[in-house]
Write a protein that holds these residues in place. Structure first.
Motif, PDB file in Angstrom:
ATOM      1  N   ARG A  34      28.910  -5.800  37.499  1.00  0.00           N
ATOM      2  CA  ARG A  34      29.794  -6.918  37.201  1.00  0.00           C
ATOM      3  C   ARG A  34      30.413  -6.698  35.826  1.00  0.00           C
ATOM      4  O   ARG A  34      29.704  -6.649  34.826  1.00  0.00           O
ATOM      5  CB  ARG A  34      29.044  -8.244  37.222  1.00  0.00           C
ATOM      6  N   ARG A  35      31.734  -6.553  35.780  1.00  0.00           N
ATOM      7  CA  ARG A  35      32.456  -6.419  34.520  1.00  0.00           C
ATOM      8  C   ARG A  35      32.926  -7.795  34.056  1.00  0.00           C
ATOM      9  O   ARG A  35      33.174  -8.693  34.853  1.00  0.00           O
ATOM     10  CB  ARG A  35      33.667  -5.497  34.686  1.00  0.00           C
ATOM     11  N   GLY A  36      33.084  -7.964  32.751  1.00  0.00           N
ATOM     12  CA  GLY A  36      33.486  -9.252  32.212  1.00  0.00           C
ATOM     13  C   GLY A  36      32.412 -10.311  32.359  1.00  0.00           C
ATOM     14  O   GLY A  36      32.698 -11.507  32.347  1.00  0.00           O
ATOM     15  N   ALA A  37      31.153  -9.869  32.477  1.00  0.00           N
ATOM     16  CA  ALA A  37      30.023 -10.786  32.671  1.00  0.00           C
ATOM     17  C   ALA A  37      29.308 -10.989  31.341  1.00  0.00           C
ATOM     18  O   ALA A  37      28.820 -10.024  30.737  1.00  0.00           O
ATOM     19  CB  ALA A  37      29.054 -10.229  33.707  1.00  0.00           C
ATOM     20  N   ALA A  38      29.254 -12.204  30.872  1.00  0.00           N
ATOM     21  CA  ALA A  38      28.615 -12.522  29.596  1.00  0.00           C
ATOM     22  C   ALA A  38      27.251 -13.153  29.843  1.00  0.00           C
ATOM     23  O   ALA A  38      27.149 -14.190  30.505  1.00  0.00           O
ATOM     24  CB  ALA A  38      29.493 -13.472  28.788  1.00  0.00           C
ATOM     25  N   VAL A  39      26.201 -12.520  29.322  1.00  0.00           N
ATOM     26  CA  VAL A  39      24.855 -13.080  29.426  1.00  0.00           C
ATOM     27  C   VAL A  39      24.706 -14.160  28.366  1.00  0.00           C
ATOM     28  O   VAL A  39      25.053 -13.961  27.200  1.00  0.00           O
ATOM     29  CB  VAL A  39      23.788 -11.990  29.251  1.00  0.00           C
TER      30      VAL A  39
ATOM     31  N   VAL B 139      19.525  -2.790  41.705  1.00  0.00           N
ATOM     32  CA  VAL B 139      19.874  -2.915  40.294  1.00  0.00           C
ATOM     33  C   VAL B 139      21.175  -3.695  40.147  1.00  0.00           C
ATOM     34  O   VAL B 139      22.141  -3.477  40.884  1.00  0.00           O
ATOM     35  CB  VAL B 139      20.042  -1.526  39.642  1.00  0.00           C
ATOM     36  N   LEU B 140      21.195  -4.581  39.165  1.00  0.00           N
ATOM     37  CA  LEU B 140      22.410  -5.288  38.765  1.00  0.00           C
ATOM     38  C   LEU B 140      22.733  -4.887  37.331  1.00  0.00           C
ATOM     39  O   LEU B 140      21.871  -4.929  36.455  1.00  0.00           O
ATOM     40  CB  LEU B 140      22.213  -6.801  38.837  1.00  0.00           C
ATOM     41  N   VAL B 141      23.996  -4.493  37.090  1.00  0.00           N
ATOM     42  CA  VAL B 141      24.460  -4.150  35.748  1.00  0.00           C
ATOM     43  C   VAL B 141      25.460  -5.210  35.305  1.00  0.00           C
ATOM     44  O   VAL B 141      26.448  -5.474  35.996  1.00  0.00           O
ATOM     45  CB  VAL B 141      25.139  -2.764  35.712  1.00  0.00           C
ATOM     46  N   LEU B 142      25.197  -5.815  34.150  1.00  0.00           N
ATOM     47  CA  LEU B 142      26.086  -6.824  33.590  1.00  0.00           C
ATOM     48  C   LEU B 142      26.748  -6.251  32.346  1.00  0.00           C
ATOM     49  O   LEU B 142      26.076  -5.954  31.360  1.00  0.00           O
ATOM     50  CB  LEU B 142      25.302  -8.091  33.237  1.00  0.00           C
ATOM     51  N   GLU B 143      28.059  -6.072  32.409  1.00  0.00           N
ATOM     52  CA  GLU B 143      28.815  -5.506  31.294  1.00  0.00           C
ATOM     53  C   GLU B 143      29.909  -6.479  30.870  1.00  0.00           C
ATOM     54  O   GLU B 143      30.742  -6.882  31.676  1.00  0.00           O
ATOM     55  CB  GLU B 143      29.436  -4.159  31.698  1.00  0.00           C
ATOM     56  N   GLN B 144      29.889  -6.844  29.608  1.00  0.00           N
ATOM     57  CA  GLN B 144      30.827  -7.844  29.120  1.00  0.00           C
ATOM     58  C   GLN B 144      32.250  -7.320  29.038  1.00  0.00           C
ATOM     59  O   GLN B 144      33.209  -8.047  29.289  1.00  0.00           O
ATOM     60  CB  GLN B 144      30.378  -8.357  27.747  1.00  0.00           C
ATOM     61  N   GLU B 145      32.430  -6.060  28.677  1.00  0.00           N
ATOM     62  CA  GLU B 145      33.775  -5.518  28.500  1.00  0.00           C
ATOM     63  C   GLU B 145      34.394  -5.131  29.837  1.00  0.00           C
ATOM     64  O   GLU B 145      33.727  -4.513  30.680  1.00  0.00           O
ATOM     65  CB  GLU B 145      33.748  -4.305  27.573  1.00  0.00           C
TER      66      GLU B 145
ATOM     67  N   ASP C 101      27.653 -15.644  32.937  1.00  0.00           N
ATOM     68  CA  ASP C 101      28.855 -16.215  33.533  1.00  0.00           C
ATOM     69  C   ASP C 101      29.912 -15.139  33.680  1.00  0.00           C
ATOM     70  O   ASP C 101      29.884 -14.101  33.035  1.00  0.00           O
ATOM     71  CB  ASP C 101      29.370 -17.413  32.728  1.00  0.00           C
ATOM     72  N   GLY C 102      30.842 -15.402  34.539  1.00  0.00           N
ATOM     73  CA  GLY C 102      31.925 -14.488  34.861  1.00  0.00           C
ATOM     74  C   GLY C 102      32.665 -15.029  36.055  1.00  0.00           C
ATOM     75  O   GLY C 102      32.054 -15.617  36.962  1.00  0.00           O
ATOM     76  N   ASN C 103      33.992 -14.874  36.061  1.00  0.00           N
ATOM     77  CA  ASN C 103      34.808 -15.394  37.159  1.00  0.00           C
ATOM     78  C   ASN C 103      34.654 -16.903  37.316  1.00  0.00           C
ATOM     79  O   ASN C 103      34.708 -17.437  38.432  1.00  0.00           O
ATOM     80  CB  ASN C 103      34.457 -14.693  38.486  1.00  0.00           C
ATOM     81  N   GLY C 104      34.405 -17.586  36.191  1.00  0.00           N
ATOM     82  CA  GLY C 104      34.385 -19.037  36.225  1.00  0.00           C
ATOM     83  C   GLY C 104      33.122 -19.672  36.735  1.00  0.00           C
ATOM     84  O   GLY C 104      33.071 -20.890  36.933  1.00  0.00           O
ATOM     85  N   SER C 105      32.068 -18.886  36.948  1.00  0.00           N
ATOM     86  CA  SER C 105      30.821 -19.459  37.448  1.00  0.00           C
ATOM     87  C   SER C 105      29.657 -19.004  36.578  1.00  0.00           C
ATOM     88  O   SER C 105      29.759 -18.034  35.834  1.00  0.00           O
ATOM     89  CB  SER C 105      30.571 -19.031  38.905  1.00  0.00           C
TER      90      SER C 105
END
Length: 395
Positions: free
Chosen positions: A118-123, A29-35, A137-141
């Motif tokens: 992954r925190r700070g990850a924007a879909v 599982v991958l969790v993508l959380e923007q905040e 994206d997140g961490n510049g990639s």
């Protein structure tokens, strides 16, 4: 191209609870959380007994307690204290918690269970299909991620829902719900209260929390001359609450704000059959219920549990997710129907509602079991014509 079994879009309560439950079963599982940090945004912080049963089934109850959640064994809905363990179908207490602390705890539980977080990850985009793909994206990639299933848990304004092509239905109600975190309140720490005043069309909610705080709610008609927003409106919030529920005048006498004060609409919105082409919706992304009746968080954890159960029972995840969507439609519709009945009797100000109230209230005073118990015991209770007729005093 990065590959996972499941990607959850959103790491709030819905996404992290589901991710933890699946990762516990060795699903990748991958969790993508923007905040990067969860903040107090005035959300649901009381879990009804039927919602607690869902959390137990997910194996996450201890995570709640570690996050400072507390048992609420009693509820007062204007007819005196009620023992929830003794009188509800699940025979469990309710639970109260501070939303941001529980978000962090459940996201941490998902990570410890083996999920990648992954925190700070924007879909940025979702491509639905037999092998759904998303870009984040997140961490510049920017990554393109594939999964057997993408689970959208990004809230009531879900962007993932739109990208995947779902349509929503909206049922507008002429009410608002305000909330604020308070300190200095004198109130029983093992009891919450939810009291409706049908003469005013208002409702108060008082939910004790840890650290001596209370989450206070006040529901009121949109026709009111005010909008409770910002700390400057706290005296008005407290005063209007005491008009609705006089016992709160003393309880709130020394209350002080410990967080933002804001109002939200009380509308219902939902997606019929919240699964298609490799994308499933859960939590508020799938459907939001009128917050005046406090069913949102219980529905969230039921979504996570039902989707988990179907995925674990079937190797064909497309078929499993369709079964989840069918089940979701049924229990969400029951919640919606129960709330409609309760709103008519306890809140609405129309001439027809007033006639129903005049007929129903004397009978309810004699026999409180006429009130449908869906709020505490869950949407598996019937909402048929016999239930409505008995509640409305027609039989």
């Amino acid at each position: 191209m990065v590959q996972f079994d499941i990607v959850t879009v959103g790491g709030g309560l819905a996404g992290s609870a589901f991710a933890a439950a699946m990762a516990q079963r060795s699903v990748r599982v991958l969790v993508l959380e923007q905040e990067t940090r969860f903040r107090d945004r005035i959300r649901g912080e009381f879990l009804c007994p039927w919602g607690v049963a869902e959390v137990k089934a997910l194996g996450l109850l201890e995570t709640f307690y570690r996050a400072g959640a507390r048992d609420i064994a009693w509820v007062d809905m204007g007819m005196g204290p009620r023992d929830l363990v003794a009188t509800t179908k699940p025979q469990l207490p309710g639970i109260s918690y501070f939303h941001p602390e529980l978000q962090e705890a459940l996201l941490d539980a998902a990570q410890k269970a083996g999920a990648e977080v992954r925190r700070g990850a924007a879909v940025r985009k979702i491509e639905a299909g037999a092998k759904p793909v998303l870009e984040c994206d997140g961490n510049g990639s920017v990554d393109r991620v594939t999964a057997r299933l993408i689970v959208a848990a990004d809230g009531r304004n879900s962007a993932a829902r739109k990208w995947a092509g779902f349509q929503s239905t909206r049922d507008d109600h002429p009410f608002l719900l305000a909330g604020v975190l308070l300190g200095g309140v004198t109130f029983r720490q093992d009891m919450c209260s939810f009291v409706f005043n049908s003469d005013l069309g208002t409702v108060t909610g008082t939910v004790p929390q840890n650290k001596g705080r209370v989450r206070a709610y006040f529901g009121y008609p949109t026709s009111s001359t005010y909008r409770l927003q910002g700390k400057g409106n706290l005296p008005l919030f407290l005063g209007e609450s005491a008009k609705t529920t006089p016992m709160l005048a003393e309880a709130y006498a020394k209350a002080a704000s410990d967080g933002p004060l804001a109002s939200f609409d009380a509308n219902d919105s939902w997606t019929q059959h919240p699964y298609r082409d490799g994308v499933a919706l859960i939590g508020d992304a799938a459907g939001t219920s009128d917050p005046s009746f406090g069913q949102g968080m219980s529905l969230t954890f039921r979504d996570a549990r039902v989707l988990r159960d179907h995925l674990l029972q079937h190797s064909d995840w497309d078929r499993a997710a369709h079964r989840y969507a069918e089940e979701h439609d049924s229990y969400f519709a029951n919640c919606h129907s129960a709330s409609q009945m309760l709103r008519t009797v306890f809140q609405e100000q129309t001439p027809e509602a007033k006639r129903i109230q005049q007929r129903a209230f004397p009978l309810i005073a004699q026999d409180p079991t006429r009130i449908p118990d869906h709020l505490m015991s869950g949407p598996d209770l019937p909402t048929d014509e016999a239930v409505r007729s008995r509640f409305f005093g027609e039989s």
